[in-house]
Scaffold this active site. Structure first.
Site, PDB file in Angstrom:
ATOM      1  N   ASN A 161     -36.077  -5.519  62.914  1.00  0.00           N
ATOM      2  CA  ASN A 161     -35.188  -4.382  63.154  1.00  0.00           C
ATOM      3  C   ASN A 161     -34.603  -4.474  64.557  1.00  0.00           C
ATOM      4  OD1 ASN A 161     -37.899  -3.810  63.932  1.00  0.00           O
ATOM      5  ND2 ASN A 161     -37.499  -1.615  64.008  1.00  0.00           N
ATOM      6  N   ILE A 162     -33.333  -4.099  64.641  1.00  0.00           N
ATOM      7  CA  ILE A 162     -32.593  -4.155  65.902  1.00  0.00           C
ATOM      8  C   ILE A 162     -31.974  -2.780  66.112  1.00  0.00           C
ATOM      9  CG2 ILE A 162     -30.768  -5.319  67.190  1.00  0.00           C
ATOM     10  CD1 ILE A 162     -31.147  -7.717  65.196  1.00  0.00           C
ATOM     11  N   CYS A 210     -31.932  -2.584  59.985  1.00  0.00           N
ATOM     12  CA  CYS A 210     -33.312  -2.799  59.543  1.00  0.00           C
ATOM     13  C   CYS A 210     -33.629  -4.298  59.451  1.00  0.00           C
ATOM     14  CB  CYS A 210     -33.531  -2.193  58.162  1.00  0.00           C
ATOM     15  SG  CYS A 210     -33.542  -0.407  58.100  1.00  0.00           S
ATOM     16  N   GLU A 217     -35.013  -5.954  57.010  1.00  0.00           N
ATOM     17  CA  GLU A 217     -34.678  -6.565  55.720  1.00  0.00           C
ATOM     18  C   GLU A 217     -33.216  -6.966  55.674  1.00  0.00           C
ATOM     19  OE1 GLU A 217     -36.204  -3.759  56.426  1.00  0.00           O
ATOM     20  OE2 GLU A 217     -37.494  -3.051  54.800  1.00  0.00           O
ATOM     21  N   CYS A 230     -36.571   0.817  53.121  1.00  0.00           N
ATOM     22  CA  CYS A 230     -35.787   2.059  53.019  1.00  0.00           C
ATOM     23  C   CYS A 230     -34.754   1.939  51.889  1.00  0.00           C
ATOM     24  CB  CYS A 230     -35.106   2.375  54.346  1.00  0.00           C
ATOM     25  SG  CYS A 230     -33.614   1.412  54.649  1.00  0.00           S
ATOM     26  N   CYS A 284     -31.775  -0.527  52.387  1.00  0.00           N
ATOM     27  CA  CYS A 284     -32.178  -1.933  52.202  1.00  0.00           C
ATOM     28  C   CYS A 284     -32.398  -2.248  50.722  1.00  0.00           C
ATOM     29  CB  CYS A 284     -33.425  -2.234  53.031  1.00  0.00           C
ATOM     30  SG  CYS A 284     -33.048  -2.269  54.813  1.00  0.00           S
TER      31      CYS A 284
END
Ligand code: THU
Length: 130
Positions: A42-43, A53, A55, A90, A93
Site C-alpha cells: 500500500n502506498i 492498496c 493488491e 477491500c 480491490c
C-alpha cells in the site's frame, strides 16, 4: 510456488509499505499463470483518496507489463510488523480482481498460523459489469 512461499513474498512486500497515516502495512503477491510473482504494497498519500492498496499495486504492475492472466494472490497486513492477523481485500480491490480474473482465482490469507484459501467468486459473488 507453495502457498507459504506466496504469503512470505506478500509479507516481504508489506515491509515496503508507505503507510505513515494509518500505520497499517499491507503486502500482496500476485502469481501470474506463467509463474511470475508481482508484488505490491500500500502506498498512502496525504490526500487520502490518492492512496493505492497493495493488491492494486500488484495488479497494476503486472498489467502495465502486459500480463493479464493470473492464478492466485496472497495478501497479508497488519500493524507494528505483525502480519499474522486476517487481512481480507477491500471492495475496490475485489472489483479490480474481477476485471482480470475468473471466479476460480485463488485468494490466500493468513489467519494466525493457518492459511485461508478463498475464491474470487466466494468473496465477490456479483461483480459490477457493463
Ligand atoms: N489497504 C490495502 O492495501 N488493501 C486493502 O485491501 C485494504 C486496505 C490499505 C490502504 C491503507 O493504506 C491502509 O490499508 C489502511 O486502510
Amino acid at each position: 510456488m507453495t502457498e507459504h512461499e506466496l504469503l512470505q513474498a506478500a509479507e516481504n512486500a508489506a515491509r515496503n509499505a508507505y503507510a505513515p497515516y494509518s500505520g497499517f502495512a499491507v503486502g500482496a503477491a500476485l502469481l501470474s499463470s506463467d509463474g511470475v510473482v508481482y508484488t505490491g504494497c500500500n502506498i498512502e498519500n496525504r490526500s487520502f483518496g490518492a492512496t493505492c492498496c497493495a493488491e492494486r499495486t500488484a495488479f497494476f504492475k503486472a498489467v502495465s507489463e502486459g500480463v493479464y492472466d493470473f492464478d492466485a494472490i496472497a495478501i497479508v497486513g497488519g500493524k507494528d510488523g505483525d502480519f499474522t492477523k486476517l487481512c481480507p481485500p477491500c471492495g475496490i480491490c475485489r472489483q479490480v480482481m474481477a476485471e482480470f480474473c475468473s471466479g476460480d482465482f485463488k485468494i490466500l490469507l493468513r489467519d494466525g498460523e493457518k492459511v485461508q484459501t478463498h475464491t474470487l467468486s466466494g468473496l465477490f459473488p456479483l461483480p459490477f459489469s457493463l
